[in-house]
Design an enzyme around this catalytic site. Structure first.
Site, PDB file in Angstrom:
ATOM      1  N   LYS A 196       0.842  -1.209   0.000  1.00  0.00           N
ATOM      2  CA  LYS A 196       0.000   0.000   0.000  1.00  0.00           C
ATOM      3  C   LYS A 196       0.876   1.257   0.000  1.00  0.00           C
ATOM      4  O   LYS A 196       2.099   1.187   0.098  1.00  0.00           O
ATOM      5  CB  LYS A 196      -0.935  -0.017   1.218  1.00  0.00           C
ATOM      6  CG  LYS A 196      -1.841  -1.256   1.287  1.00  0.00           C
ATOM      7  CD  LYS A 196      -2.822  -1.300   0.151  1.00  0.00           C
ATOM      8  CE  LYS A 196      -3.962  -2.297   0.325  1.00  0.00           C
ATOM      9  NZ  LYS A 196      -3.600  -3.716   0.250  1.00  0.00           N
TER      10      LYS A 196
HETATM   11  C1  LIG Z   1      -9.566  -3.593  -1.107  1.00  0.00           C
HETATM   12  C2  LIG Z   1      -8.964  -4.256   0.093  1.00  0.00           C
HETATM   13  N1  LIG Z   1      -9.709  -4.429   1.178  1.00  0.00           N
HETATM   14  C3  LIG Z   1      -9.212  -5.007   2.280  1.00  0.00           C
HETATM   15  C4  LIG Z   1      -7.915  -5.450   2.349  1.00  0.00           C
HETATM   16  C5  LIG Z   1      -7.406  -6.105   3.587  1.00  0.00           C
HETATM   17  O1  LIG Z   1      -6.302  -5.428   4.126  1.00  0.00           O
HETATM   18  P1  LIG Z   1      -5.189  -6.196   4.973  1.00  0.00           P
HETATM   19  O2  LIG Z   1      -4.366  -7.003   4.024  1.00  0.00           O
HETATM   20  O3  LIG Z   1      -4.419  -5.092   5.616  1.00  0.00           O
HETATM   21  O4  LIG Z   1      -5.909  -7.043   5.944  1.00  0.00           O
HETATM   22  C6  LIG Z   1      -7.091  -5.280   1.236  1.00  0.00           C
HETATM   23  C7  LIG Z   1      -5.697  -5.752   1.294  1.00  0.00           C
HETATM   24  O5  LIG Z   1      -5.072  -6.116   0.364  1.00  0.00           O
HETATM   25  C8  LIG Z   1      -7.626  -4.685   0.070  1.00  0.00           C
HETATM   26  O6  LIG Z   1      -6.873  -4.523  -1.018  1.00  0.00           O
END
Ligand SMILES: Cc1ncc(COP(=O)(O)O)c(C=O)c1O
Length: 403
Positions: A196
């Site tokens: 990110k």
């Molecule tokens: C659109 C979206 N939502 C939720 C998430 C979940 O985030 P995390 O990987 O920090 O749990 C991601 C992670 O890649 C994502 O791209």
């Protein structure tokens, strides 16, 4: 002989010496888990995105789950989620026993639109819509005011999956705003995964302007426990009988929460990264502009995911839509050729409703926009540590494939 150019992944973190120093300092401090850097990171993040409150948590998935918990989403409820997203957007509703209705997306932007949300609402079949979770895919903002109005008309709450979109700016009716400021939604959920725009390793954040939601989120990310005497509800357990004051050891578990805390050490990294967010997003915008210029001659076979006129995105992903059929090559072979030329790529995303878990639960669903997006999408390298020459190299490799 000159070293070969390094492999360019589709995304990666940019960790600098001062980030490392900030983490080392936190490691030498008193608290490895909840300490002063947690609140400092929350306050700085809230200020940065223009929200009244920010609640840090262990990752973006936890942020989305906490949002469902704070809203009391549960069995009998329906949550609408776009079909093009990471599985976590839908899973957070299922954790709570709610059902998911998948909205289609615009085939070119990949975003939930007022039209696709209206269509999804028409498939509720009398069930109660509790929340709508649009995703700012790649960092491109959805049309928040229109989606908020549609959700409100159903008595539902808008929660933004902003995991891709820290730094994205918008203007609706000429009013400048940014993702996370909560003008149109109850909460926005962020991820600080290493690919990110800024990272804490694992990490997440929920922003909101509602103080009641903020305190619920804070309690729920730590077992549903509060240590605030003003919030205590069990005086015989928590208060000293003689004085009526809270006992020094008192805490109350008032709801079923989780351990979704973000440690002080990672908040130190978050604070350090947040201080560079403007530089990171400026670099991403500059790289995106270069891609835009250099990719233009490859149209219509290769086109950039289009942006919306109301948004100035800080892109997390650089997605091109490739007409593989016209090219006469499969996506797999294109990805392999790019890889052989030192260029990584990825696919965001396989439509979630086609994943075996959801296909088994809800049966086949015909979402033509999501399928059309999935058939063409390819994410190319984009990260703050890239330079203009790297974009040239990616486009050169792609040109070799397309030619
Ligand atoms: C659109 C979206 N939502 C939720 C998430 C979940 O985030 P995390 O990987 O920090 O749990 C991601 C992670 O890649 C994502 O791209």
């Amino acid at each position: 002989m000159a070293d070969p150019a390094p492999f360019l992944p589709y995304g990666r973190q940019l960790i600098e010496d001062d980030d490392v120093a900030a983490v080392v300092e936190a490691l030498r401090a008193d608290f490895l888990t909840t300490g002063p850097r947690v609140e400092a990171f929350e306050a700085a993040f809230a200020e940065k995105v223009g929200a009244a409150h920010a609640v840090a948590c262990s990752n973006g998935t936890a942020a989305l789950h906490l949002a469902q918990l704070a809203l009391d989403v549960g069995p009998g409820d329906v949550v609408i989620v776009p079909a093009i997203t990471f599985a976590a957007t839908a899973n957070c509703a299922r954790y709570q026993g709610a059902e998911v209705v998948f909205a289609d997306v615009d085939p070119d932007s990949g975003l939930m639109t007022p039209g696709t949300l209206t269509d999804a609402i028409a498939r509720l079949e009398g069930r109660r819509l509790r929340a709508v979770l649009p995703v700012h895919l790649s960092g491109h903002a959805v049309e928040l005011p229109a989606l908020a109005a549609l959700a409100a008309a159903e008595g539902a709450v808008l929660v933004e999956d902003a995991c891709h979109a820290v730094g994205t700016r918008m203007a609706f009716d000429n009013r400048p705003e940014q993702v996370g400021d909560g003008r149109h939604s109850a909460m926005a959920c962020f991820s600080f995964h290493p690919v990110k725009t800024m990272t804490t390793g694992e990490g997440g954040m929920v922003t909101t302007n509602d103080p009641a939601l903020a305190s619920r989120l804070t309690a729920l990310r730590s077992h549903g426990i509060t240590r605030d005497p003003a919030a205590f509800t069990a005086p015989e357990m928590s208060l000293d009988a003689a004085s009526g004051e809270a006992n020094p050891w008192s805490y109350e578990m008032q709801a079923l929460g989780y351990n979704y805390r973000l440690p002080d050490v990672l908040c130190a990294l978050g604070l350090s990264q947040l201080a560079k967010l403007d530089r990171f997003t400026a670099q991403r915008r500059a790289l995106t502009a270069r891609y835009q210029t250099l990719l233009a001659p490859l149209a219509p076979t290769v086109r950039l995911q289009p942006g919306a006129p109301y948004a100035d995105p800080a892109l997390h992903l650089l997605v091109v839509l490739v007409d593989f059929e016209a090219l006469g090559r499969s996506r797999k072979s294109v990805m392999e050729t790019l890889r052989a030329r030192g260029v990584g790529s990825q696919v965001h995303y396989i439509p979630v409703h086609r994943q075996p878990y959801y296909a088994a639960r809800y049966g086949p669903i015909d979402l033509t926009g999501a399928d059309a997006w999935y058939a063409r999408c390819l994410s190319l390298p984009l990260f703050a540590g890239m330079e203009a020459g790297d974009v040239d190299r990616v486009v050169e490799a792609l040109r070799g494939v397309v030619a």
